[in-house]
Write an enzyme that holds these catalytic residues in place. Structure first.
Site, PDB file in Angstrom:
ATOM      1  N   TYR A  20       0.787  -1.203  -0.143  1.00 37.51           N
ATOM      2  CA  TYR A  20      -0.096   0.015   0.030  1.00 37.51           C
ATOM      3  C   TYR A  20       0.824   1.204  -0.079  1.00 37.51           C
ATOM      4  O   TYR A  20       0.432   2.450   0.763  1.00 37.51           O
ATOM      5  CB  TYR A  20      -1.169   0.119   1.323  1.00 37.51           C
ATOM      6  N   TYR A 148     -12.922  -6.461   5.383  1.00 28.77           N
ATOM      7  CA  TYR A 148     -11.648  -6.348   4.978  1.00 28.77           C
ATOM      8  C   TYR A 148     -11.511  -7.947   4.791  1.00 28.77           C
ATOM      9  O   TYR A 148     -11.283  -8.813   5.591  1.00 28.77           O
ATOM     10  CB  TYR A 148     -10.601  -5.645   5.365  1.00 28.77           C
ATOM     11  N   ASP A 249     -14.459 -15.421   7.795  1.00 26.57           N
ATOM     12  CA  ASP A 249     -13.022 -15.226   7.350  1.00 26.57           C
ATOM     13  C   ASP A 249     -12.425 -14.902   8.839  1.00 26.57           C
ATOM     14  O   ASP A 249     -12.223 -14.049   9.421  1.00 26.57           O
ATOM     15  CB  ASP A 249     -13.074 -13.778   6.648  1.00 26.57           C
ATOM     16  N   LYS A 278      -2.547 -16.333   7.813  1.00 27.87           N
ATOM     17  CA  LYS A 278      -1.702 -15.337   8.850  1.00 27.87           C
ATOM     18  C   LYS A 278      -0.926 -16.425   9.879  1.00 27.87           C
ATOM     19  O   LYS A 278       0.179 -16.912   9.670  1.00 27.87           O
ATOM     20  CB  LYS A 278      -2.471 -14.489   9.417  1.00 27.87           C
TER      21      LYS A 278
HETATM   22  N1  PMP Z   1      -8.910 -11.304   5.514  1.00 27.63           N
HETATM   23  C1  PMP Z   1      -8.691 -10.652   6.541  1.00 27.63           C
HETATM   24  C2  PMP Z   1      -9.618 -10.806   7.894  1.00 27.63           C
HETATM   25  C3  PMP Z   1      -7.309 -10.410   6.667  1.00 27.63           C
HETATM   26  O1  PMP Z   1      -6.987  -9.568   7.960  1.00 27.63           O
HETATM   27  C4  PMP Z   1      -6.507 -10.304   5.641  1.00 27.63           C
HETATM   28  C5  PMP Z   1      -4.990  -9.888   5.798  1.00 27.63           C
HETATM   29  N2  PMP Z   1      -4.807  -8.578   6.100  1.00 27.63           N
HETATM   30  C6  PMP Z   1      -6.744 -11.035   4.514  1.00 27.63           C
HETATM   31  C7  PMP Z   1      -8.089 -11.752   4.516  1.00 27.63           C
HETATM   32  C8  PMP Z   1      -6.053 -11.310   3.336  1.00 27.63           C
HETATM   33  O2  PMP Z   1      -4.737 -12.347   3.737  1.00 27.63           O
HETATM   34  P1  PMP Z   1      -3.508 -12.342   2.651  1.00 27.63           P
HETATM   35  O3  PMP Z   1      -3.008 -10.656   3.173  1.00 27.63           O
HETATM   36  O4  PMP Z   1      -2.631 -13.450   3.419  1.00 27.63           O
HETATM   37  O5  PMP Z   1      -3.733 -12.315   1.283  1.00 27.63           O
END
Ligand code: PMP
Length: 431
Positions: A20, A148, A249, A278
């Site tokens: 970003y 997100y 998610d 993660k």
């Molecule tokens: N979903 C959520 C809730 C996240 O916090 C993130 C990463 N910030 C993602 C999806 C995307 O994961 P990645 O950055 O490993 O593609």
């Protein structure tokens, strides 16, 4: 700073995109030499206490002996083989552990290569499920604002369309349905009207909706807000009532971060599809997974197109990543997080909550090993980062949000260093 280090940073600025950021006007980057336990060591010599767990991932700290050992041992056997037509013990063992930890009956697993990809796969699963059982018109997603879910295209289409980071792509994104974010926050009194908008939307449009996708309890990058678990529990009921799948998610919330093993556990619900990522590898390398139950997997399997789930990345099931993930999941299974996270929560409450009295602070929120100080004014990231490095901490704010989610193994003294730095910012810079 030595000349070669200076040159390396200059090269980085001219040639490498960071998350970003602009290539023409980049934010400064700090050159890291190594990281150990809860500390990051800069090449300029400073030791920084890590408040970010490398974006929710390094939950056991850096350079962990068991994770290192798993990685070395696997590298000596094989680093990678294609997953098409071949399988291996690291993937099998990792998935066994994941199923053991995940809520029943989620026992069918797609191994993905990043969080965003696991969201893409979750969306594909949902669409292909309805397609397979003869309802291809159910192809829209419904979600709550402020969410997100990643930076790939389907994931972007369910991120907050206004405050999200992707507004310039809005014309190229699939048109999904949005409702307001849950009004009742975590820990406040439940309001039975909280779901009226999402209920109405499901009533009117369930024939077109494949799935609802949410981050359970904690909306992360979309604003670091915590909402009432009752919302999730009633949403589960509504999804069942209207024949819509529920996708959770858990990429940020999974593996103990919120004080429960999964965010959904706050509501005692099980989604139809769940994404993890993660912390899956303890922050060592990129790996994620999409889990579902038999009903979805079998419907897809018996459906049109030969029943195959149409996704298969080159590095699917990478043995190195799976071996480290297995070691990380073993640490989670041992359960030390269950005492570490509440201790962090208690200390964050004691040390951050008083900042709410400052005129520079809008609100302080704490849940599990997450502490958020929402300021009234946006932060100057470059200046603040420099100040924090001087104070010996690694905290990366965004917008008006100053937040930390440290490794679970952080000591009380190290955590105090993080909260003291935030406190210093609030009292001296932001006021
Ligand atoms: N979903 C959520 C809730 C996240 O916090 C993130 C990463 N910030 C993602 C999806 C995307 O994961 P990645 O950055 O490993 O593609």
């Amino acid at each position: 700073m030595s000349k070669s280090l200076h040159q390396a940073i200059q090269f980085d600025q001219q040639h490498i995109w960071h998350p970003y950021t602009s290539m023409t006007d980049p934010l400064p980057c700090y050159h890291v030499e190594s990281a150990h336990g809860c500390e990051i060591k800069l090449s300029t010599g400073e030791h920084l206490v890590d408040g970010m767990s490398s974006w929710w991932a390094a939950i056991h700290g850096y350079n962990h002996p068991q994770l290192n050992e798993a990685l070395h041992a696997q590298a000596d056997k094989m680093s990678h083989v294609m997953f098409g037509g071949l399988t291996h013990q690291p993937a099998i063992e990792m998935v066994e552990r994941l199923i053991d930890l995940a809520p029943e009956p989620l026992d069918r697993v797609f191994i993905a290569d990043s969080g965003s990809v696991s969201v893409e796969v979750a969306i594909k699963m949902a669409l292909q499920y309805w397609f397979s059982i003869g309802k291809p018109q159910k192809n829209q997603l419904l979600t709550i604002r402020g969410g997100y879910h990643g930076d790939t295209f389907a994931a972007m289409s369910v991120c907050d369309p206004v405050n999200g980071m992707h507004h310039m792509f809005r014309h190229a994104l699939c048109n999904q349905r949005f409702v307001e974010r849950p009004a009742v926050v975590f820990g406040e009194q439940w309001d039975p009207n909280s779901l009226s908008e999402i209920q109405q939307t499901l009533e009117q449009h369930h024939a077109d909706i494949a799935a609802v996708i949410v981050e359970p309890v904690v909306q992360g990058a979309g604003g670091m807000r915590f909402y009432h678990p009752e919302y999730l529990s009633q949403l589960r009921q509504l999804c069942d009532e209207f024949g819509v799948l529920l996708i959770a998610d858990e990429i940020a919330t999974g593996f103990g971060r919120t004080g429960k093993l999964f965010g959904c556990d706050h509501a005692g619900i099980v989604p139809d599809i769940m994404c993890v990522g993660k912390a899956l590898t303890g922050g060592y390398m990129t790996l994620a997974a999409t889990l579902t139950h038999r009903k979805v997997a079998e419907a897809i399997g018996q459906g049109e197109g030969g029943g195959a789930l149409m996704h298969g990345p080159t590095f699917m099931g990478n043995p190195l990543a799976c071996a480290v993930a297995s070691a990380s999941l073993a640490l989670i299974q041992q359960g030390e997080w269950q005492t570490q996270v509440p201790q962090i929560e208690k200390q964050l409450n004691e040390q951050l909550k008083p900042l709410a009295n400052s005129p520079a602070v809008n609100e302080v929120r704490v849940l599990g090993a997450i502490g958020v100080v929402e300021l009234t004014q946006p932060v100057d990231v470059a200046r603040t980062q420099a100040l924090f490095v001087e104070l010996g901490v690694w905290i990366r704010p965004f917008g008006r949000l100053m937040y930390i989610m440290p490794p679970y193994c952080i000591s009380s003294a190290q955590l105090t260093q993080l909260t003291a730095a935030i406190s210093h910012y609030v009292t001296t810079v932001a006021n």
